[in-house]
Design an enzyme around this catalytic site. Structure first.
Site, PDB file in Angstrom:
ATOM      1  N   CYS A   2      18.373  -6.749   6.945  1.00 38.17           N
ATOM      2  CA  CYS A   2      19.624  -7.510   7.068  1.00 38.17           C
ATOM      3  C   CYS A   2      20.195  -7.890   5.707  1.00 38.17           C
ATOM      4  O   CYS A   2      19.446  -8.131   4.761  1.00 38.17           O
ATOM      5  CB  CYS A   2      19.367  -8.795   7.830  1.00 38.17           C
ATOM      6  SG  CYS A   2      18.674  -8.545   9.455  1.00 38.17           S
ATOM      7  N   ARG A  27      19.841  -0.406   2.335  1.00 37.50           N
ATOM      8  CA  ARG A  27      18.627  -1.091   2.797  1.00 37.50           C
ATOM      9  C   ARG A  27      18.317  -0.809   4.256  1.00 37.50           C
ATOM     10  O   ARG A  27      17.249  -1.148   4.734  1.00 37.50           O
ATOM     11  CB  ARG A  27      18.808  -2.599   2.639  1.00 37.50           C
ATOM     12  CG  ARG A  27      18.763  -3.009   1.213  1.00 37.50           C
ATOM     13  CD  ARG A  27      19.310  -4.394   1.054  1.00 37.50           C
ATOM     14  NE  ARG A  27      18.951  -4.879  -0.248  1.00 37.50           N
ATOM     15  CZ  ARG A  27      18.013  -5.791  -0.459  1.00 37.50           C
ATOM     16  NH1 ARG A  27      17.360  -6.324   0.520  1.00 37.50           N
ATOM     17  NH2 ARG A  27      17.749  -6.173  -1.689  1.00 37.50           N
ATOM     18  N   TRP A  74      19.602  -5.735  11.015  1.00 43.71           N
ATOM     19  CA  TRP A  74      18.494  -4.847  11.377  1.00 43.71           C
ATOM     20  C   TRP A  74      17.798  -5.560  12.521  1.00 43.71           C
ATOM     21  O   TRP A  74      17.192  -6.614  12.331  1.00 43.71           O
ATOM     22  CB  TRP A  74      17.581  -4.669  10.166  1.00 43.71           C
ATOM     23  CG  TRP A  74      16.492  -3.670  10.334  1.00 43.71           C
ATOM     24  CD1 TRP A  74      16.607  -2.304  10.235  1.00 43.71           C
ATOM     25  CD2 TRP A  74      15.114  -3.938  10.604  1.00 43.71           C
ATOM     26  NE1 TRP A  74      15.377  -1.725  10.440  1.00 43.71           N
ATOM     27  CE2 TRP A  74      14.445  -2.690  10.659  1.00 43.71           C
ATOM     28  CE3 TRP A  74      14.363  -5.093  10.804  1.00 43.71           C
ATOM     29  CZ2 TRP A  74      13.082  -2.575  10.906  1.00 43.71           C
ATOM     30  CZ3 TRP A  74      12.998  -4.981  11.048  1.00 43.71           C
ATOM     31  CH2 TRP A  74      12.371  -3.733  11.096  1.00 43.71           C
ATOM     32  N   ASN A  99      19.640 -13.905   8.153  1.00 42.43           N
ATOM     33  CA  ASN A  99      18.523 -12.976   7.921  1.00 42.43           C
ATOM     34  C   ASN A  99      17.248 -13.734   8.240  1.00 42.43           C
ATOM     35  O   ASN A  99      17.133 -14.913   7.919  1.00 42.43           O
ATOM     36  CB  ASN A  99      18.439 -12.556   6.450  1.00 42.43           C
ATOM     37  CG  ASN A  99      19.579 -11.663   6.037  1.00 42.43           C
ATOM     38  OD1 ASN A  99      20.407 -11.277   6.854  1.00 42.43           O
ATOM     39  ND2 ASN A  99      19.627 -11.342   4.758  1.00 42.43           N
ATOM     40  N   GLY A 100      16.253 -13.035   8.805  1.00 43.65           N
ATOM     41  CA  GLY A 100      14.974 -13.690   9.058  1.00 43.65           C
ATOM     42  C   GLY A 100      14.712 -13.854  10.542  1.00 43.65           C
ATOM     43  O   GLY A 100      15.420 -13.288  11.382  1.00 43.65           O
ATOM     44  N   GLU A 478      -0.403   8.490   0.828  1.00 46.94           N
ATOM     45  CA  GLU A 478       1.007   8.371   0.451  1.00 46.94           C
ATOM     46  C   GLU A 478       1.783   9.629   0.875  1.00 46.94           C
ATOM     47  O   GLU A 478       2.915   9.537   1.354  1.00 46.94           O
ATOM     48  CB  GLU A 478       1.115   8.109  -1.063  1.00 46.94           C
ATOM     49  CG  GLU A 478       2.510   8.139  -1.659  1.00 46.94           C
ATOM     50  CD  GLU A 478       3.468   7.097  -1.100  1.00 46.94           C
ATOM     51  OE1 GLU A 478       3.074   6.291  -0.258  1.00 46.94           O
ATOM     52  OE2 GLU A 478       4.648   7.135  -1.490  1.00 46.94           O
ATOM     53  N   LYS A 482       4.958   9.594   3.400  1.00 43.18           N
ATOM     54  CA  LYS A 482       6.270  10.154   3.048  1.00 43.18           C
ATOM     55  C   LYS A 482       6.732  11.126   4.122  1.00 43.18           C
ATOM     56  O   LYS A 482       7.874  11.079   4.566  1.00 43.18           O
ATOM     57  CB  LYS A 482       6.233  10.914   1.704  1.00 43.18           C
ATOM     58  CG  LYS A 482       6.117  10.106   0.437  1.00 43.18           C
ATOM     59  CD  LYS A 482       7.322   9.294   0.081  1.00 43.18           C
ATOM     60  CE  LYS A 482       7.242   7.922   0.687  1.00 43.18           C
ATOM     61  NZ  LYS A 482       6.898   6.819  -0.183  1.00 43.18           N
ATOM     62  N   GLU A 485       7.622   9.288   7.512  1.00 42.19           N
ATOM     63  CA  GLU A 485       8.757   8.365   7.552  1.00 42.19           C
ATOM     64  C   GLU A 485      10.104   9.062   7.400  1.00 42.19           C
ATOM     65  O   GLU A 485      11.098   8.587   7.932  1.00 42.19           O
ATOM     66  CB  GLU A 485       8.611   7.212   6.555  1.00 42.19           C
ATOM     67  CG  GLU A 485       8.733   7.577   5.100  1.00 42.19           C
ATOM     68  CD  GLU A 485       8.585   6.374   4.184  1.00 42.19           C
ATOM     69  OE1 GLU A 485       8.977   5.264   4.547  1.00 42.19           O
ATOM     70  OE2 GLU A 485       8.068   6.562   3.068  1.00 42.19           O
ATOM     71  N   HIS A 501     -16.312  14.005  10.804  1.00 41.33           N
ATOM     72  CA  HIS A 501     -16.693  12.862  11.634  1.00 41.33           C
ATOM     73  C   HIS A 501     -15.652  12.576  12.717  1.00 41.33           C
ATOM     74  O   HIS A 501     -15.619  11.479  13.267  1.00 41.33           O
ATOM     75  CB  HIS A 501     -16.926  11.627  10.753  1.00 41.33           C
ATOM     76  CG  HIS A 501     -18.043  11.807   9.770  1.00 41.33           C
ATOM     77  ND1 HIS A 501     -19.361  11.892  10.156  1.00 41.33           N
ATOM     78  CD2 HIS A 501     -18.034  11.983   8.427  1.00 41.33           C
ATOM     79  CE1 HIS A 501     -20.120  12.085   9.089  1.00 41.33           C
ATOM     80  NE2 HIS A 501     -19.333  12.149   8.029  1.00 41.33           N
ATOM     81  N   LYS A 600      15.006  -0.809   3.607  1.00 36.12           N
ATOM     82  CA  LYS A 600      14.532  -0.695   2.231  1.00 36.12           C
ATOM     83  C   LYS A 600      13.663  -1.874   1.812  1.00 36.12           C
ATOM     84  O   LYS A 600      12.616  -1.710   1.232  1.00 36.12           O
ATOM     85  CB  LYS A 600      15.729  -0.550   1.290  1.00 36.12           C
ATOM     86  CG  LYS A 600      15.347  -0.374  -0.177  1.00 36.12           C
ATOM     87  CD  LYS A 600      14.615   0.932  -0.413  1.00 36.12           C
ATOM     88  CE  LYS A 600      14.041   1.061  -1.794  1.00 36.12           C
ATOM     89  NZ  LYS A 600      12.959   2.069  -1.817  1.00 36.12           N
TER      90      LYS A 600
HETATM   91  C1  F6R Z   1       7.535   3.649   2.032  1.00 34.34           C
HETATM   92  C2  F6R Z   1       8.035   2.377   1.518  1.00 34.34           C
HETATM   93  C3  F6R Z   1       7.439   1.128   2.072  1.00 34.34           C
HETATM   94  C4  F6R Z   1       7.366   0.044   0.971  1.00 34.34           C
HETATM   95  C5  F6R Z   1       6.903  -1.287   1.588  1.00 34.34           C
HETATM   96  C6  F6R Z   1       6.716  -2.356   0.546  1.00 34.34           C
HETATM   97  O1  F6R Z   1       8.155   4.715   1.406  1.00 34.34           O
HETATM   98  O2  F6R Z   1       8.919   2.340   0.713  1.00 34.34           O
HETATM   99  O3  F6R Z   1       6.195   1.352   2.646  1.00 34.34           O
HETATM  100  O4  F6R Z   1       6.483   0.465  -0.020  1.00 34.34           O
HETATM  101  O5  F6R Z   1       7.843  -1.720   2.533  1.00 34.34           O
HETATM  102  O6  F6R Z   1       7.907  -2.592  -0.145  1.00 34.34           O
HETATM  103  P1  F6R Z   1       7.917  -3.299  -1.557  1.00 34.34           P
HETATM  104  O7  F6R Z   1       7.256  -2.390  -2.512  1.00 34.34           O
HETATM  105  O8  F6R Z   1       9.375  -3.522  -1.867  1.00 34.34           O
HETATM  106  O9  F6R Z   1       7.158  -4.588  -1.388  1.00 34.34           O
END
Ligand code: F6R
Length: 605
Positions: A2, A27, A74, A99-100, A478, A482, A485, A501, A600
């Site tokens: 948001c 975001r 959001w 927001n929240g 990671e 990627k 997502e 296992h 984001k």
């Molecule tokens: C994945 C991604 C998220 C962030 C997570 C933490 O690509 O971007 O998993 O890493 O939401 O966000 P930050 O680093 O802003 O605390």
């Protein structure tokens, strides 16, 4: 996630509000809206499409006003439909954006229903709107202050009232809110970036603050209602718009920015001195006996990678925890530990809450590794190491991750030096390796055409496995994150030794198995794991160091990494995994920079 924008001015501020929402679009959101005071009445436009659609609506309806608030939502409480989009009204008298999450919204809603309030949305926000309305006695600032005392949970809000022209009242607790100062006009936003077109002078509100914006000034009180003078900060860096340049998406651009971002993050100094982390760090770093790393998502994986460095180079016990888990479990605090929070945004609610929890347990020494110098996390920690990734627009983190790895490697070397585990010769050798990283990364980026060829095949799959060992297990995690997502392909990562296992049962010809194979002490073990997959008809896609002697064969596809990079190898090996996810997502036609359901900066729990 948001976003909030608000403004009071002596001009029509609708375009300022819409521009602010545009800047927050990256975001992630699923509806948006704007409300202004027009001839003394609150009027609004809302959309479940993009901000561009909202802009068209306000132009068509000629929505205009000098006092206004706007929002990107959001969804948390209630589906992303127009009735739930903000601004939310109370009896056509006041408008609010929020927001929240309000945790006690149910008892409050029952209480307000008892007073005759009708609810037309499923949001927790409508409770705040009616509560302010019920407490309003001609002073919006007082009504908001009284309201927030009754709220449990996290919020940043902006409110306007039909009887109070040129006034916007804001409050924050657990969600960021920043005041922007103009000449004869003032602004409010959840992120200074939203106001970059209007001002470069900001006040970052603190937990519990309530503020009132008027044309000629801003009044701020703290949670006790005491006047709270807050520092005005000049932040010009938000100015420039981020251009896509020759790239198709911001994610691709950000992957290719990594050599520059890493070079900007590597300290200029010729020695790993604790003062890189803050003035008092030399005193404190020598006394700490362990590390507790707290983070979420990709940032958590950078912490997992760092654990290997910290324990092997600095010989310091290191625990890494998912922030949202740590805060809700019983743990044993250690006042001699350094708590390290890692975050791109510095505003992630779970990580902030975990930090606060650690502090409440008696942890005194805290360090943030963060990409945003003005963020709450940086303000709430004793020490800071800023990554210089620059603004990351793509929701999937790329350059933030590799710059975090650089920062954490520097931390490991700094602690190794202070603890007597790093000779001068080792120090200058590591420095040399760090300084060569940007060039090494450029050679990895040159593998893009080969990775594009693989991505065509991946785009037709629905599942993938990622394997790594040791330092590269977090890199496999990671890579899987990627891929899932942004391409929506189900992907899981395992330490390669775990395969037999359980997960080996999944391996068939239809299952691509991506393997990170650096030439390290675990290579021979990894080769055995590779054979286990081949023997079951699995298709292996291996990123192998040049001297590993893993070569293309039936069911075995190999891309050769340009050079072996020792302990820093995870920083190189993650890049082809980013490119693989990116090009696979492109081939599947997904919204790469704004994947579905994601945001984001995750500012709610
Ligand atoms: C994945 C991604 C998220 C962030 C997570 C933490 O690509 O971007 O998993 O890493 O939401 O966000 P930050 O680093 O802003 O605390």
């Amino acid at each position: 996630m948001c976003g909030i924008v608000g403004a009071v001015a002596q001009r029509n501020i609708v375009s300022v509000l819409i521009e602010g929402l545009r800047r927050l679009e990256y975001r992630g959101y699923d509806s948006c809206g704007v409300a202004v005071l027009a001839n003394g009445e609150p009027r609004r436009a809302r959309s479940v499409a993009r901000v561009a659609d909202l802009d068209e609506q306000v132009r068509d309806t000629k929505l205009a006003g000098e006092t206004g608030i706007a929002h990107t939502r959001w969804a948390t409480h209630g589906a992303p439909v127009t009735d739930n989009a903000h601004p939310i009204f109370s009896r056509d008298t006041l408008a609010i954006v929020h927001n929240g999450i309000i945790e006690n919204y149910e008892p409050l809603r029952e209480m307000l229903r008892g007073k005759g309030y009708e609810f037309v949305s499923q949001t927790d926000t409508e409770v705040i709107a009616h509560l302010i309305h019920s407490l309003y006695r001609g002073d919006l600032f007082a009504a908001v202050r009284e309201t927030v005392r009754q709220l449990h949970g996290a919020y940043a809000i902006a409110v306007l009232h039909k009887d109070q022209p040129h006034t916007v009242v804001g409050a924050r607790q657990g969600s960021p809110l920043v005041v922007g100062l103009g000449d004869g006009e003032n602004f409010l936003a959840s992120d200074a970036l939203a106001l970059a077109g209007s001002t470069d002078r900001f006040i970052f509100l603190e937990e519990g603050d309530v503020c009132e914006l008027k044309l000629d000034g801003v009044r701020i009180v703290d949670r006790d209602g005491e006047p709270a003078p807050r520092e005005v900060r000049q932040v010009a860096a938000y100015g420039g718009a981020v251009e896509l340049g020759p790239y198709r998406h911001f994610m691709q651009k950000e992957i290719f920015e990594q050599p520059r971002a890493i070079s900007d993050t590597i300290p200029q100094a010729d020695a790993f001195d604790p003062s890189l982390f803050g003035d008092d760090a030399p005193k404190v770093f020598g006394k700490i006996d362990s590390l507790l790393i707290l983070a979420c998502g990709t940032s958590y994986y950078s912490g997992l990678t760092a654990k290997y460095w910290l324990e092997s180079i600095a010989k310091i016990p290191t625990q890494v925890e998912i922030a949202s888990e740590y805060r809700y479990r019983d743990s044993v605090p250690n006042p001699n530990a350094l708590v390290v929070v890692i975050s791109q945004s510095g505003e992630t609610a779970d990580t902030l809450a975990a930090l606060k929890h650690a502090q409440s347990l008696g942890h005194v020494h805290t360090l943030s590794v963060c990409n945003v110098g003005t963020s709450a996390m940086v303000r709430q920690t004793e020490f800071t190491f800023l990554t210089h990734a620059g603004r990351e627009i793509g929701v999937a983190s790329t350059k933030a991750f590799t710059t975090q790895l650089v920062a954490l490697f520097v931390l490991a070397l700094t602690l190794a030096r202070i603890r007597g585990h790093l000779s001068d010769a080792q120090e200058s050798s590591y420095l040399k390796q760090l300084r060569h990283l940007p060039a090494a990364l450029n050679s990895v980026l040159a593998l893009e055409p080969q990775i594009i060829a693989w991505s065509e095949e991946f785009s037709r799959k629905e599942n993938a496995l990622f394997l790594g060992r040791g330092l590269h297990y977090p890199i496999a995690l990671e890579g899987a994150l990627k891929l899932k997502e942004i391409s929506y392909i189900h992907a899981e990562a395992y330490p390669a030794g775990e395969l037999k296992h359980g997960p080996l049962a999944l391996v068939t010809e239809a299952m691509p198995v991506v393997t990170v194979a650096p030439n390290d002490a675990l290579l021979e073990k990894l080769k055995s794991n590779i054979q286990e997959v081949r023997a079951r008809g699995g298709q292996l896609y291996v990123f192998a160091d040049s001297d590993t002697r893993i070569v293309n064969a039936e069911g075995l596809h190999v891309i050769r990494m340009p050079e072996h990079y020792g302990l820093l190898s995870p920083i190189l090996h993650v890049v082809p995994l980013q490119l693989l996810a990116y090009h696979t997502a492109c081939a599947r036609g997904t919204d790469v920079d704004k994947p579905r359901n994601l945001a984001k900066s995750v500012t709610v729990e």
